[in-house]
Structures are given as structure tokens and as C-alpha cells.
Write a protein that holds these residues in place. Structure first.
Motif, PDB file in Angstrom:
ATOM      1  N   ARG A  29       0.816  -1.222   0.000  1.00 49.75           N
ATOM      2  CA  ARG A  29       0.000   0.000   0.000  1.00 49.75           C
ATOM      3  C   ARG A  29       0.850   1.274   0.000  1.00 49.75           C
ATOM      4  O   ARG A  29       0.587   2.201  -0.756  1.00 49.75           O
ATOM      5  CB  ARG A  29      -0.938   0.030   1.221  1.00 49.75           C
ATOM      6  N   THR A  35      -3.300   0.481  -3.655  1.00 52.17           N
ATOM      7  CA  THR A  35      -4.182   0.629  -2.500  1.00 52.17           C
ATOM      8  C   THR A  35      -5.458  -0.206  -2.609  1.00 52.17           C
ATOM      9  O   THR A  35      -6.381  -0.024  -1.815  1.00 52.17           O
ATOM     10  CB  THR A  35      -4.551   2.111  -2.296  1.00 52.17           C
ATOM     11  N   ASP A  42      -6.296  -5.390  13.047  1.00 56.94           N
ATOM     12  CA  ASP A  42      -4.914  -5.531  13.503  1.00 56.94           C
ATOM     13  C   ASP A  42      -4.695  -6.879  14.174  1.00 56.94           C
ATOM     14  O   ASP A  42      -3.771  -7.045  14.954  1.00 56.94           O
ATOM     15  CB  ASP A  42      -4.532  -4.369  14.433  1.00 56.94           C
ATOM     16  N   CYS A 100     -20.234  -1.739   0.049  1.00 54.96           N
ATOM     17  CA  CYS A 100     -19.276  -0.633   0.207  1.00 54.96           C
ATOM     18  C   CYS A 100     -17.972  -0.921  -0.510  1.00 54.96           C
ATOM     19  O   CYS A 100     -17.187  -0.024  -0.764  1.00 54.96           O
ATOM     20  CB  CYS A 100     -19.013  -0.349   1.683  1.00 54.96           C
ATOM     21  N   PHE A 102     -15.314  -2.479   0.519  1.00 56.81           N
ATOM     22  CA  PHE A 102     -14.061  -2.485   1.281  1.00 56.81           C
ATOM     23  C   PHE A 102     -13.511  -3.894   1.471  1.00 56.81           C
ATOM     24  O   PHE A 102     -12.308  -4.123   1.377  1.00 56.81           O
ATOM     25  CB  PHE A 102     -14.241  -1.787   2.629  1.00 56.81           C
ATOM     26  N   ARG A 136     -19.316  -6.717   6.441  1.00 55.58           N
ATOM     27  CA  ARG A 136     -20.362  -6.197   7.320  1.00 55.58           C
ATOM     28  C   ARG A 136     -21.591  -5.782   6.515  1.00 55.58           C
ATOM     29  O   ARG A 136     -22.634  -5.523   7.106  1.00 55.58           O
ATOM     30  CB  ARG A 136     -19.799  -4.999   8.091  1.00 55.58           C
TER      31      ARG A 136
ATOM     32  N   TYR B  25     -10.685   5.045  -0.878  1.00 59.17           N
ATOM     33  CA  TYR B  25     -11.062   5.142   0.534  1.00 59.17           C
ATOM     34  C   TYR B  25     -10.077   6.088   1.232  1.00 59.17           C
ATOM     35  O   TYR B  25      -9.020   6.418   0.692  1.00 59.17           O
ATOM     36  CB  TYR B  25     -11.055   3.759   1.174  1.00 59.17           C
ATOM     37  N   ASP B  27      -7.933   5.915   3.695  1.00 59.64           N
ATOM     38  CA  ASP B  27      -6.539   5.544   3.926  1.00 59.64           C
ATOM     39  C   ASP B  27      -5.756   5.411   2.611  1.00 59.64           C
ATOM     40  O   ASP B  27      -4.530   5.339   2.622  1.00 59.64           O
ATOM     41  CB  ASP B  27      -6.458   4.238   4.735  1.00 59.64           C
ATOM     42  N   ASP B  28      -6.473   5.374   1.481  1.00 55.98           N
ATOM     43  CA  ASP B  28      -5.786   5.312   0.185  1.00 55.98           C
ATOM     44  C   ASP B  28      -5.250   6.686  -0.219  1.00 55.98           C
ATOM     45  O   ASP B  28      -4.452   6.797  -1.141  1.00 55.98           O
ATOM     46  CB  ASP B  28      -6.737   4.824  -0.915  1.00 55.98           C
ATOM     47  N   PRO B 198     -20.223  -1.383  16.140  1.00 54.57           N
ATOM     48  CA  PRO B 198     -20.666  -1.359  14.740  1.00 54.57           C
ATOM     49  C   PRO B 198     -19.735  -2.083  13.772  1.00 54.57           C
ATOM     50  O   PRO B 198     -20.201  -2.835  12.908  1.00 54.57           O
ATOM     51  CB  PRO B 198     -20.731   0.129  14.397  1.00 54.57           C
ATOM     52  N   ASN B 199     -18.437  -1.810  13.849  1.00 57.69           N
ATOM     53  CA  ASN B 199     -17.479  -2.535  13.022  1.00 57.69           C
ATOM     54  C   ASN B 199     -17.740  -2.507  11.526  1.00 57.69           C
ATOM     55  O   ASN B 199     -17.758  -3.555  10.866  1.00 57.69           O
ATOM     56  CB  ASN B 199     -17.360  -3.984  13.502  1.00 57.69           C
ATOM     57  N   VAL B 201     -16.236  -2.419   8.055  1.00 55.45           N
ATOM     58  CA  VAL B 201     -14.937  -3.060   7.822  1.00 55.45           C
ATOM     59  C   VAL B 201     -13.840  -2.019   7.548  1.00 55.45           C
ATOM     60  O   VAL B 201     -12.685  -2.218   7.894  1.00 55.45           O
ATOM     61  CB  VAL B 201     -15.026  -4.138   6.724  1.00 55.45           C
ATOM     62  N   GLU B 202     -14.215  -0.892   6.975  1.00 55.15           N
ATOM     63  CA  GLU B 202     -13.225   0.192   6.875  1.00 55.15           C
ATOM     64  C   GLU B 202     -13.155   0.931   8.208  1.00 55.15           C
ATOM     65  O   GLU B 202     -14.152   1.486   8.669  1.00 55.15           O
ATOM     66  CB  GLU B 202     -13.610   1.199   5.792  1.00 55.15           C
ATOM     67  N   PRO B 203     -11.995   0.985   8.835  1.00 55.62           N
ATOM     68  CA  PRO B 203     -11.885   1.739  10.092  1.00 55.62           C
ATOM     69  C   PRO B 203     -12.033   3.243   9.825  1.00 55.62           C
ATOM     70  O   PRO B 203     -11.755   3.713   8.716  1.00 55.62           O
ATOM     71  CB  PRO B 203     -10.463   1.444  10.572  1.00 55.62           C
ATOM     72  N   VAL B 252     -16.482   5.449   1.180  1.00 51.67           N
ATOM     73  CA  VAL B 252     -16.491   5.121   2.601  1.00 51.67           C
ATOM     74  C   VAL B 252     -16.931   3.662   2.745  1.00 51.67           C
ATOM     75  O   VAL B 252     -17.944   3.257   2.184  1.00 51.67           O
ATOM     76  CB  VAL B 252     -17.411   6.084   3.384  1.00 51.67           C
ATOM     77  N   GLY B 253     -16.142   2.909   3.486  1.00 48.74           N
ATOM     78  CA  GLY B 253     -16.336   1.468   3.566  1.00 48.74           C
ATOM     79  C   GLY B 253     -17.305   1.036   4.642  1.00 48.74           C
ATOM     80  O   GLY B 253     -16.946   0.328   5.577  1.00 48.74           O
ATOM     81  N   GLY B 254     -18.554   1.450   4.487  1.00 47.51           N
ATOM     82  CA  GLY B 254     -19.593   1.065   5.438  1.00 47.51           C
ATOM     83  C   GLY B 254     -19.665   2.052   6.581  1.00 47.51           C
ATOM     84  O   GLY B 254     -18.664   2.644   6.988  1.00 47.51           O
ATOM     85  N   ALA B 285      -6.577   1.945  14.067  1.00 44.49           N
ATOM     86  CA  ALA B 285      -6.350   0.504  14.108  1.00 44.49           C
ATOM     87  C   ALA B 285      -7.670  -0.106  14.577  1.00 44.49           C
ATOM     88  O   ALA B 285      -8.458   0.566  15.260  1.00 44.49           O
ATOM     89  CB  ALA B 285      -5.239   0.185  15.101  1.00 44.49           C
ATOM     90  N   ARG B 286      -7.943  -1.332  14.216  1.00 39.27           N
ATOM     91  CA  ARG B 286      -9.231  -1.924  14.596  1.00 39.27           C
ATOM     92  C   ARG B 286      -9.444  -1.873  16.107  1.00 39.27           C
ATOM     93  O   ARG B 286     -10.549  -1.644  16.591  1.00 39.27           O
ATOM     94  CB  ARG B 286      -9.323  -3.368  14.074  1.00 39.27           C
ATOM     95  N   SER B 287      -8.378  -2.068  16.863  1.00 41.20           N
ATOM     96  CA  SER B 287      -8.552  -2.028  18.317  1.00 41.20           C
ATOM     97  C   SER B 287      -8.991  -0.636  18.771  1.00 41.20           C
ATOM     98  O   SER B 287      -9.716  -0.501  19.751  1.00 41.20           O
ATOM     99  CB  SER B 287      -7.263  -2.456  19.028  1.00 41.20           C
TER     100      SER B 287
END
Ligand code: FES
Ligand code: FES
Lengths: 156, 790
Positions: A29, A35, A42, A100, A102, A136, B25, B27-28, B198-199, B201-203, B252-254, B285-287
């Protein structure tokens, strides 16, 4: 200390400076600016980052870039040729296997590998194969349908 | 219907770029010279900050700057706001304790941000963040809303005594009490609506950028509503003046609600970009998503249904305690009040309803709208109660529902809790669902399961939701701080193609296709010649964004209005060129024709004439370019019946969904393929809530389910295939007749699924099963029922 890593990505020889802790997905990336491969977690759970390494689907967040020295890597960007979608991509489009988008690159790369291993997968086999890919949006219904259709076209 | 008009399953225009890895997206995006941010977050649920030592972080390699809440305060930034005022029973405003973007003297949940570290690379930012020394003096914490209301519970905010944010009510208490006093039967339940994360998939992610030349800011952000973000960031968070701020929300990823809100991170990155004079990029980060994305649901409810001797519902009495988390997120207050209790009539004629809600602060992540937002909680309360009542009375749950449903000829129907339903045919959806699910054959299937040692159950959920939010005046009257119209702008280009600018935002919904279908069919041009632009406040007029299943009903209606203006102007141009009177010009299929003649010109030719106005009406402006704002007349009310059929293994507690049937009325359907996809996704989230997902905090306020390894997301092998059908009863209240389809699945599915599990185990003495009905929870429930019977 940065180190140099070289590999083939989408048929092209590439090399770059990375930290030893740089993940393959970051190399793809950030260094290569490809990308289409995404990062959704993580903990190596979501599968948004799936690429093929030497022909097999792998989560690119589970590999260090330096581990892939000399490897042959392909990403989602390599699937369509001359603007023509790969049959699996086309099946996702026809069957609304994405919302979406993703998770989609990872889903498609996983699906292509599944069909290589199992050209005529049942619904249950598809669902089990996707255990490492989270979506999702779609509820998986149309992803499963897409992969069935994509497999059929790929079988010819 | 044409092959691409309203009602056609046109394949999506956006898919090519997503399928080939060409999506864009957040982050791209890489801005020239960008620096990277990492946030220092509290590991404690509740602590005093004795001090923050940033010195070693500041001298760490690559670190450009470290900022704390004090730096923000010194610049007058923040605090974050909540935009909906709720009045308590006593007339007091809800308690709105200050919510600094970076905590200053106290942290109030695990993940509460206290500092930002900005560095040349992401690794350096993260390494730097490790070097920030925060002196935390730990304090007792409380995570459950019920506990937070107890005497002596740890206080979250000094200015919210007893941790109460508001104590609100709706409906007629006396009438409802009277209905209970006269009831032949009362069904009572304690109902917990589990907390969800919610999660998408795109943070979440953000890039703030400052341009010293123009003194303008740009924020790239994962937002469902970029204009609202701009408004809040300028008017309330004081980061930049509105006209000097551009907000871009690209692909936007969801979202599912979690990307509606104006969060700390985007505020801080934007502000910091000017401080360091470089673009500042942050990607969760997902966390971090688990800790910092607004969570959903988390209600504890006591609910009672009164019935007369004929099985007619006569009263509904509900008390709910809603967990708000540590601070009020952007729209948090309206979710367990107006988006929840105003739907408690469901599909039924219950004449007396009373509900009161205590919203409570706890030491947890803020809670706000998540797919369905209040309506899933309402549906779960009603549909669990109705099912339970049917079981207690020994009547068929489908028949009890039918007996109490609002009749198809009773619309518009005024409920006792504010809403006036526009239209619908609830019994028809129920009948269709019963036949599609082969209800008649259920007894046989149950016997088959029994012979294999399995318990089979069937569960119903006849849901209703209020979508297409919402008439601005009504929103204002109920305490909302915004207008909920939408804007649409259509630009014919001189060569005859059309560009749509919409204030709605797509993050999976496929607007680039459905909005093109709406406009193409209205104007008679091919879908391929229509391009949809959204998600950029510098390109789009204005917008309120996408949530509450409002895009088609409100955003689509704005486009219809703009298209009608285009046709009106086109008619004038055509009349001039065709030398006819305006009244004689007819418009159909993209052509303006002089009635009764073969004199005609296409809308493309008219557009060209509008931009090359050589032969043109004297009193008319050149150009073919119209915009419209549309404010809805009412909510729309999608409704339907979902039926879930499960098999439970009584030895292990494992639940398997055997069939899932969804019959929905979304009004007119623009693109059935996309609408069905929305139902699939919604049902998967609802089934996820019912069987798999649950956010857990331990007694000290630690988030136990902080990663995908601890929080069970629905995966391909844990959700069923779904049989989707539609009864289209067009809404009379908007030009398209649409009602909205984005949330129905998530609203209906939890009750259908849990009703099915309880039905399966009813003859084993099980009367309720908690969500999520994991194998372990179900097994425990079976064991307790067996023990109670002994
Ligand atoms: S980013 Fe690799 S599995 Fe999630
Ligand atoms: S399409 Fe959005 S996550 Fe799969």
C-alpha cells in the motif's frame, strides 16, 4: 535500520526500503501505492488484505515484507486484463456481491484461490472457505451466489 | 418499466472501481508532505490525570509535535457537542457535561484520548505515543447502566447527579394504567437489548490539511454526512470558519451509523494540521475502532402488555434504562427517546401506551445510533411481548398479531405516541410471509427435527420503522438542532449528459446507480449518461447526509424536484425553438413534442440550445442547471413480517437457522437487486445481534471484547441464506413513493430469531433466552429451566 526487499508484484520486479517490522500489506500500500489491498483489522481476522503469494491466497498483514523476498505476489489490481473483468470480478458485479466494496478485494482474491482448489464448490464449502473474510454489508448471501457463479464461468 | 428505469435491477456503476482495487477510501489518500498521528488513549475506565509528561515523546525520532487537551483548550477548540435536546419529565434540559476532544483532567472510558503524537511516519508516531507518560490516578468505575443508577455508584460527571442524563416520558400514563387495571391478561418481561460495536470493515480515518495561502482547511474523513461535519466543526468545535472549511468524504467502507458522528480524532487532526503546517493523517487501528467508534443499543427494559378477554391489546407500559456511555455522542440523546418510544405502537392498534426512559452515564465508550437506532430496540420489546403473550394464552402468534394489526384501510393512522403512519398493508405482508415460509408445514418439520433429537422453533417479527427522516419543523419541535431536508442539483452538460450533485452520501448503498436511475427515468436519458457526485462540500450544494434510511425518500425526492424544474425550463426552450406555445409542449421519454404534431426535439438538443443560446427565448437565462431542497412531509413507515426458523441442539445449545423469510414493504422499489442486498445485510446484522455479538465490559470498566478475536462478527458460515420478498405499497407522501430499506433487516431480525429459539425450547420450560443466544447462553438457559422444574 531500513532494509531492502525485492519481489515480483503483479508481474513486475519491485524493490524498496522497509523497516524489518514493515508488513507486506504496508509495503504494497505505502511503498508501491497499490491501494486495492485493504487493512480492516490488527489481528489478522478480517481478510480485507488477502493477496496471492506464489499462487496461494494469504492475508498480507500476516507476513513481513522481508519474508516475501523473491516471492511472486499478485494483488487485486492484477486480476482484470485490458479493462476486462476477471470472471470472478464479473460474477460479483452481476450478483451484487459487494456494497461498500471495502472487503471486496480480499473476498475476490480468496474466491479465486478457492476455485483453483475446488472448481465446483458447494454453498457450504464456499461459506466455510470464507471463514477468514469479514463482510459487514452484504450478509454474505450475494457473495456466496457470486462465487458460485464465478466458479461456473471459470470452469468454462 | 424499462431495462434501466425505476424498478430495474441495473448493475451498479460503482462496482468496476471497487472490484479492480480502484476505490478511493480514506486511507488510500496520501497528501503531499503528510505527517502521521497516533492517539494516546486511556487504559483505565476512570482516572484523574495527575499530569502528562510529553518531553521524551517530543524528542523521539521523527516526532514533530505532541498536543494535549490543554493545548486544544488554549486555542478554544471544542468541546464536542450533542445536537438533540431532550426535556426530562420535570421540564429540565438533559444533562450535557463537557466533552473535550482530548481529556484534560479526567478520563472516563477505556480509549478516551488524552494526547496526539504527530510524526514523519506512522511507526514513529506510534513509538512516540508509547513515550507519553500520563500520571493516571485510578478511580472506581461503573459500566452497566443499572449499576450506575444505584445509590453510591461511582459518578461519571459532577454535573450529572446520580449519573442521570435525562428521565423522559411519552404517552398517557393514566390511560395506560387504567388499561392495565381492566386487563384480562398481562404479559410482563424484562428485556435486555445487548450492546453492539458497529465494526464497519473500513476503520474510521481522517486527514486534516491547512493551506496557509487561502487560510483554508480541508478535512478528508470517513463520514456519512460531510456537510454536517463541516457545520459542527465550524459552528461548535470552532476549528475553522464554515466558508474556509472543505470536508471530503470519498469512498467510505460502510457506516451503519458509526460514521455519522463528529468525533474527537477528526477535530484534533484538522486543528493540528495548522499547528504543524502539514497534513495530518490518522487511521484507526481496529482495536481503536472497538474503543472509540460509538457503540449501539444497550437497553434494559421492563415491559408489560395488557390484553382484553378477546386477545386485543389494550395497553403497553414500558420502562427503559439506556446506557449513554461516558459522554454524549452527536445524536445520542434522540436514539432511546424519539427514535425508540415513538415506534412502540408497532403495527398494532394498542390504544394506550406509556413509556419512560432513564438515560444514564457510565464509564464506557459513548453510545449512539447504530443501524436502526432505537427502532430495533422498540421492535424487540413489542415483538417479544406479543410472542410471549400468544404463548401464555395458548394462541397462534401469527393470529394474535393479525387480530391486532392496523387494517389496510385505516390510514393515515395516528398512534398514541406521536407518529402518524402514512400507509401500509400489514396483514398482507404477514400472509405472504406465512406462505413463503410454509408455516403450514412447520409441524411436520418440527416432528422431523424431533426425530433427530433436535428442537425446532419458529419466530415472527412484524416490525415497523420510521424512516426518511424527517420533516424539519417536527424535528425542531422535538428538540433536534438541525433541519432534515436534503438538496439535489442537476446539471445538464452541453453535450447532453447529466451530472447529479447530491447531499446524500453513499457508503455501500449504491446511490451512484439508483440516483442515476431516478434522474434517467425522469428525464429520459440513458443511465450511462448520468454521473453522481457526492461527498465533497466544495462540489455539492449542501446536504444532511445518509442515515435513517433517508437517501431515496429525501435525497431522491430532492432530485425529482430538480428534474421537474429542468423539464419546466426545457419546455420553455423547446416552445421557442419549435415555435409553439408552452402549453402545447409535451415531455415524454426524453423528448419535447408539440402536441398532436411530429415536431419534436430531444432534451439533449434542448440542453445544447441552453448553452449555445443563439435561437433562444429573450427573457430566459442560458444554461440547464437546477437545484432543489426537499423537506419531507412526514417520516415514511416501512414495515413487514420476518419469519425465522431454527433448530437447536438441546445437548450443546447450538442454534442453527434453517430458514429465514423477509417480507417487507419499502414502498416503490427503485432497484430490487440493491434493495434485496440491503435486506440481506441488515438481517445478517440482526441475526448477529441475536446469536453472536455482544459488547462486554468487566466490573472495572475494561472492554473485554476489544478485537475481532473476542467480539463475534457474523461470518459466512454463521448466517443463513435469506428469502426476500416485497409488498410494495407506495408512500403517498413523496414523489417517488419510496419508504426506505436500509435498516429493516437489522430491526426485524433480532426478535424473529430469539422468538424462534424460545419457541424451540418452550416445551423444555424455557421462557426467555438472552442475546446473544450463543451455544453457551442457550445451554445455561436450558439447564436453569430444568433445575427450576425440579
Ligand atoms: S487486515 Fe489482514 S486480516 Fe484484517
Ligand atoms: S461490501 Fe462492505 S464490508 Fe463487504
Amino acid at each position: 535500520m531500513p532494509v531492502t526487499v525485492s519481489m515480483t508484484v503483479n508481474g513486475k520486479e519491485v524493490s524498496g526500503e522497509v523497516e524489518p517490522r514493515t508488513l507486506l500489506v504496508q509495503f504494497i500500500r505505502e511503498n508501491l501505492r497499490l491501494t486495492g489491498t485493504h487493512v480492516g483489522c490488527d489481528t489478522s481476522q478480517c481478510g480485507a488484505c488477502v493477496v496471492h503469494i506464489n499462487g496461494t491466497s494469504v492475508k498480507s498483514c500476516t507476513q513481513l515484507a522481508v519474508q516475501c523476498e523473491g516471492a511472486d505476489v499478485s494483488t487485486i489490481e492484477s486480476l482484470a486484463t485490458d479493462g476486462e473483468l476477471h470472471p470472478m470480478q464479473e460474477a460479483f458485479r452481476q450478483n451484487h456481491g459487494l456494497q461498500c466494496g471495502f472487503c471486496t478485494p480480499g473476498m475476490v482474491m480468496s474466491a479465486v484461490d478457492l476455485v483453483k482448489e475446488n472448481p465446483n464448490p458447494t454453498e457450504q464449502e464456499i461459506r466455510e472457505w470464507l471463514e477468514g473474510n469479514i463482510c459487514r454489508c452484504t450478509g454474505y448471501h450475494n457473495i456466496v451466489k457470486s462465487i458460485k457463479a464465478g466458479a461456473e464461468t471459470m470452469r468454462g | 418499466m424499462t431495462s434501466e428505469g425505476i424498478g430495474a435491477s441495473v448493475r451498479r456503476k460503482e462496482d468496476y472501481r471497487f472490484l479492480t482495487g480502484n476505490g478511493n477510501y480514506l486511507d488510500d489518500i496520501s497528501r503531499s508532505g503528510q505527517a502521521y498521528a497516533s492517539f494516546v488513549r486511556s487504559p483505565h475506565a476512570h482516572a484523574k490525570i495527575g499530569g502528562i509528561d510529553t518531553s521524551s515523546a517530543e524528542s523521539a525520532p521523527g516526532v514533530i509535535a505532541v498536543f494535549t487537551g490543554q493545548d486544544l483548550a488554549d486555542d478554544g477548540i471544542g468541546p464536542l457537542i450533542c445536537g438533540w435536546l431532550i426535556k426530562s419529565k420535570d421540564g429540565e434540559d438533559h444533562k450535557a457535561p463537557a466533552h473535550p476532544a482530548l481529556a484534560v483532567d479526567t478520563v472516563r472510558y477505556v480509549g478516551d484520548a488524552v494526547a496526539i503524537v504527530i510524526a514523519d511516519s506512522l511507526e514513529q508516531a506510534k513509538d512516540g505515543a508509547e513515550q507519553v507518560n500520563v500520571d493516571y490516578q485510578e478511580l472506581p468505575a461503573v459500566a452497566l447502566a443499572g449499576d450506575a443508577m444505584q445509590d453510591g455508584a461511582p459518578q461519571v460527571h459532577d454535573d450529572a447527579p446520580g449519573n442521570v442524563c435525562y428521565d423522559w416520558e411519552i404517552g398517557e400514563k393514566d390511560d395506560t394504567d387504567a388499561a392495565f387495571a381492566a386487563a384480562a391478561h398481562v404479559t410482563t418481561m424484562e428485556i435486555v437489548n445487548n450492546r453492539l460495536i458497529p465494526n464497519a470493515v473500513e476503520p474510521r480515518a481522517a486527514i486534516g490539511e491547512y493551506d496557509p495561502g487561502s487560510e483554508g482547511f480541508t478535512l478528508y474523513t470517513t463520514s456519512q454526512n460531510p456537510h454536517v461535519a463541516r457545520l459542527v466543526l465550524s459552528a461548535f468545535n470552532q476549528v475553522a470558519p464554515e466558508h474556509k472549511l472543505r470536508v471530503v468524504a470519498p469512498d467510505v467502507g460502510g457506516g451503519f451509523g458509526s460514521k455519522i458522528f463528529i468525533y474527537a480524532e477528526e477535530t484534533v487532526c484538522l486543528w493540528a494540521s495548522r499547528k504543524v503546517n502539514r497534513p495530518v493523517k490518522w487511521t484507526a487501528a481496529r482495536s481503536e475502532s472497538f474503543q472509540s467508534d460509538a457503540h449501539g443499543r444497550d437497553h434494559v427494559t421492563k415491559a408489560e402488555l395488557a390484553l382484553d378477554a378477546d386477545g386485543k391489546f389494550t395497553g403497553l407500559r414500558v420502562n427503559t434504562i439506556a446506557n449513554m456511555g461516558a459522554y454524549l455522542s452527536t445524536f445520542a440523546t434522540c436514539v432511546p427517546s424519539y427514535l425508540y418510544a415513538t415506534l412502540l405502537a408497532g403495527q398494532y392498534t394498542t390504544p394506550a401506551i406509556y413509556c419512560d426512559v432513564q438515560a444514564v452515564f457510565t464509564h464506557t465508550t459513548p453510545v449512539d445510533a447504530y443501524r436502526g437506532a432505537g427502532r430495533p430496540e422498540a421492535t424487540f420489546v413489542i415483538e417479544r411481548l406479543v410472542e410471549q403473550a400468544a404463548k401464555e394464552l395458548g394462541t397462534d402468534p401469527a393470529e394474535l398479531r393479525r387480530k391486532n394489526m392496523i387494517a389496510a384501510d385505516a390510514f393515515p393512522y395516528q398512534t398514541p405516541v406521536i407518529q402518524q403512519y402514512d400507509c401500509g398493508d400489514y396483514p398482507r405482508a404477514l400472509d405472504e410471509a406465512l406462505s413463503r415460509a410454509d408455516y403450514a408445514g412447520f409441524a411436520q418439520r418440527k416432528a422431523d427435527s424431533e426425530s433427530r433429537g433436535k428442537k425446532r422453533g419458529i419466530g415472527f417479527s412484524s416490525y415497523i420503522e420510521a424512516c426518511g427522516i424527517a420533516p424539519s419543523a417536527a424535528v425542531g419541535a422535538l428538540g433536534g438542532g438541525v433541519g432534515l431536508w436534503e438538496s439535489g442539483h442537476l446539471r445538464f452538460n452541453p453535450t447532453g449528459s447529466v451530472t447529479i450533485f447530491t447531499g446524500s452520501h453513499a457508503h455501500g448503498q449504491g446511490h451512484e446507480t439508483t440516483f442515476a436511475q431516478i434522474v434517467a427515468s425522469r428525464l429520459g436519458v440513458p443511465v450511462d449518461n448520468v454521473e453522481v457526485v457526492h461527498g465533497d462540500t466544495d462540489k455539492v450544494l449542501f446536504g444532511m447526509g445518509t442515515y435513517g434510511s433517508r437517501s431515496a425518500a429525501v435525497g431522491g425526492s430532492a432530485l425529482c424536484k430538480a428534474a421537474d424544474k429542468i423539464i419546466d425550463k426545457g419546455r420553455k426552450i423547446a416552445a421557442h425553438i419549435l415555435e409553439a406555445s408552452e402549453d402545447d409542449i409535451e415531455f415524454a421519454d426524453g423528448n419535447f413534442t408539440v402536441a398532436g404534431t411530429d415536431k419534436t426535439m430531444s432534451i439533449g438538443e434542448v440542453a445544447f440550445a441552453a448553452y449555445v443560446p443563439h435561437n433562444y427565448p429573450e427573457d430566459l437565462e442560458p444554461g440547464l442547471n437546477e437545484s432543489a431542497f426537499y423537506d419531507p412531509l412526514n417520516f415514511s413507515f416501512p414495515a413487514g413480517t420476518h419469519i425465522c426458523e431454527v433448530e437447536v441442539d438441546p445437548d450443546t445449545g447450538t442454534v442453527e437457522i434453517m430458514n429465514y423469510t423477509a417480507i417487507d414493504d419499502f414502498g416503490t422499489v427503485i432497484n430490487p437487486m440493491i434493495v434485496e442486498g440491503q435486506v440481506h445485510g441488515g438481517v445478517a446484522q440482526g441475526v448477529g445481534q441475536a446469536l453472536l455479538e455482544g459488547c462486554v465490559y468487566d466490573g472495572s470498566g475494561q472492554l473485554v471484547t476489544g478485537s475481532f478475536m473476542d467480539y463475534t462478527m457474523p461470518r459466512a458460515d454463521s448466517v443463513p441464506s435469506i428469502d426476500v420478498g416485497m409488498t410494495e405499497v407506495p408512500s403517498p407522501l413523496n414523489p417517488l413513493g419510496v419508504k426506505g430499506c436500509g435498516e429493516a433487516g437489522a430491526i426485524a431480525a433480532p426478535a424473529a430469531t430469539i422468538n424462534a429459539v424460545v419457541d424451540a425450547l418452550w416445551d423444555m420450560g424455557v421462557r426467555d433466552v438472552p442475546m446473544p443466544a450463543t451455544a453457551s447462553n442457550v445451554w445455561q438457559t436450558i439447564k436453569s429451566a430444568a433445575q427450576a422444574a425440579e
